[in-house]
Design an enzyme around this catalytic site. Structure first.
Site, short mmCIF file in Angstrom:
data_model
loop_
_atom_site.label_atom_id
_atom_site.label_comp_id
_atom_site.label_asym_id
_atom_site.label_seq_id
_atom_site.Cartn_x
_atom_site.Cartn_y
_atom_site.Cartn_z
N GLY A 1 0.81 -1.21 0.00
CA GLY A 1 0.00 0.00 0.00
C GLY A 1 0.84 1.27 0.00
CG ASN B 1 -5.79 3.50 8.86
OD1 ASN B 1 -6.27 4.48 8.29
ND2 ASN B 1 -4.68 3.57 9.54
CB CYS C 1 1.38 3.56 11.73
SG CYS C 1 0.40 2.91 10.47
C1 LIG Z 1 -5.24 2.75 4.86
C2 LIG Z 1 -3.85 2.22 4.72
N1 LIG Z 1 -3.08 2.67 3.70
C3 LIG Z 1 -1.83 2.22 3.52
C4 LIG Z 1 -1.28 1.29 4.38
C5 LIG Z 1 0.12 0.82 4.13
O1 LIG Z 1 0.11 -0.45 3.50
P1 LIG Z 1 1.42 -1.37 3.51
O2 LIG Z 1 1.56 -1.89 4.91
O3 LIG Z 1 1.10 -2.46 2.53
O4 LIG Z 1 2.54 -0.53 3.06
C6 LIG Z 1 -2.03 0.80 5.46
C7 LIG Z 1 -1.43 -0.15 6.42
O5 LIG Z 1 -1.69 -0.11 7.60
C8 LIG Z 1 -3.35 1.29 5.63
O6 LIG Z 1 -4.13 0.87 6.63
#
Ligand SMILES: Cc1ncc(COP(=O)(O)O)c(C=O)c1O
Length: 388
Positions: A74, A154, A328
């Protein structure tokens, strides 16, 4: 009851690789490890599975295979859209629109772009995490070159009305990107119904492996490469393709899409039980939209506990994994930018608790959670009172 079994209820942070995805991946580590760019048979076997995965993956989200690019997840997909769009369209305009509830993969990337001279308008959501089409319409300028708004949040699980927002963007001929990392594999997705130009995917949120993802591009030839090198992915995303990861992601997505009709009802029933039970405790409130939310996603604000990490730690001692917000921010005690944007103050945001269910969770596990959590909250409230 003493428990040794681990109960994992933090699926918005990451999910275990599904049995089917793991079985699909295994041959591609040792038996069939060829580089898809190599012309001998070993390489071509990998090339064939890569292209077959692209077709199958595309079908799951209603896209064409030519519109799918495999990435490392992502974060890369979000970075790619933002950085490359601004590079491509920077001469036409300097203005980007986003929301205050995006993941940091979007927000921190945009902060960097601001330092380089781009202007960012950050829309503030309502108390449930929604952005209205009027809000978007009101901030569009002649020099707006990109709108990036997530499909599902998230931290609170709210599913935003992307079709309505994307229609506004289309009327103004502005590219629209959605970060669908929390949504893909959890709710039905058809890119053309959403009406987006770009959509970011991450495999580890739906039973695929970490470090694998995809970007859907409605205009595949228009987005300049972010990663340059060997010219893989039709020159648009260099780097030897992660074949086991792509195979696992595709198998996991197919499984999630196939099981979605039954799994959604099961998850919603368990989620609603958690919501009803916890919200009957005074000072515990649901965060996000009560209706338009991800199926397995229960998120709360718990008053009087100081900080929800105490609850997370107390549950951890009982073998239960939940989160104090997003993965995070879980390790920091900083208030979630999402909850602050939704109108909560820092003290309220410190009480954020997120319980996200997945395929392996059972009704019995939910029963167990609900048999221990109210007491954990009560004890923490008492400890807080004594600490004062
Ligand atoms: C909404 C959202 N975008 C992007 C990401 C990042 O994805 P990745 O862990 O595959 O880099 C996350 C991961 O927690 C997420 O929840």
């Amino acid at each position: 009851m003493e428990r040794t079994e681990r109960i994992y209820m933090d699926h918005a942070a990451t999910t275990p690789v599904s049995e089917k995805a793991l079985a699909a991946m295994l041959p591609w580590f040792r038996e069939e490890f060829g580089n898809p760019s190599a012309i001998y048979d070993y390489g071509q076997t990998s090339k064939n599975i890569l292209e077959s995965c692209r077709k199958r993956f595309a079908r799951c989200i209603g896209a064409l295979s030519s519109e799918i690019f495999f990435t490392s997840g992502g974060t890369e997909s979000d970075n790619w859209v933002i950085r490359s769009t601004l590079k491509l369209k920077g001469a036409k305009g300097q203005h980007i629109i986003t929301t205050a509830i995006e993941h940091n993969a979007v927000l921190r990337t945009l902060s960097q772009m601001e330092e380089e001279g781009f202007e960012v308008t950050c829309l503030t959501p309502d108390a449930q995490g929604h952005i209205t089409p009027d809000q978007l319409e009101n901030v569009i300028r002649p020099d707006t070159i990109l709108i990036t708004i997530m499909l599902a949040n998230n931290v609170v699980g709210t599913v935003l009305d992307i079709p309505a927002l994307a229609r506004v963007a289309a009327r103004h001929h502005i590219w629209f990107h959605t970060d669908a990392v929390q949504a893909v594999g959890h709710i039905p997705i058809k890119v053309h119904q959403l009406g987006v130009d770009f959509l970011s995917v991450s495999a580890h949120k739906f039973g695929g492996p970490k470090g694998t993802g995809a970007l859907y591009c409605r205009l595949p030839n228009h987005l300049p490469a972010l990663l340059t090198g060997g010219g893989q992915e039709k020159e648009q995303r260099s780097g030897t393709e992660n074949i086991p990861g792509i195979v696992g992601m595709t198998a996991a997505l197919e499984e999630a899409v196939e099981d979605m009709p039954q799994e959604t009802g099961r998850l919603i029933a368990m989620r609603n039980r958690i919501i009803e039970s916890l919200c009957s405790i005074p000072g515990v409130k649901l965060t996000g939209d009560p209706e338009n939310r991800l199926p397995g996603f229960a998120s709360f604000m718990v008053e009087g506990i100081g900080h929800s990490v105490y609850i997370v730690n107390a549950l951890n001692e009982k073998g239960i994994c939940v989160s104090s917000g997003s993965a995070c921010s879980a390790s920091s005690r900083e208030a979630s930018h999402v909850l602050l944007a939704m109108g909560y103050d820092a003290k309220q945001a410190a009480g954020a608790l997120r319980i996200t269910l997945g395929r392996d969770n059972t009704k019995e596990q939910v029963d167990h959670l609900l048999s221990v959590l109210p007491d954990v909250i009560l004890r923490q409230r008492e400890a807080q009172l004594h600490a004062k």
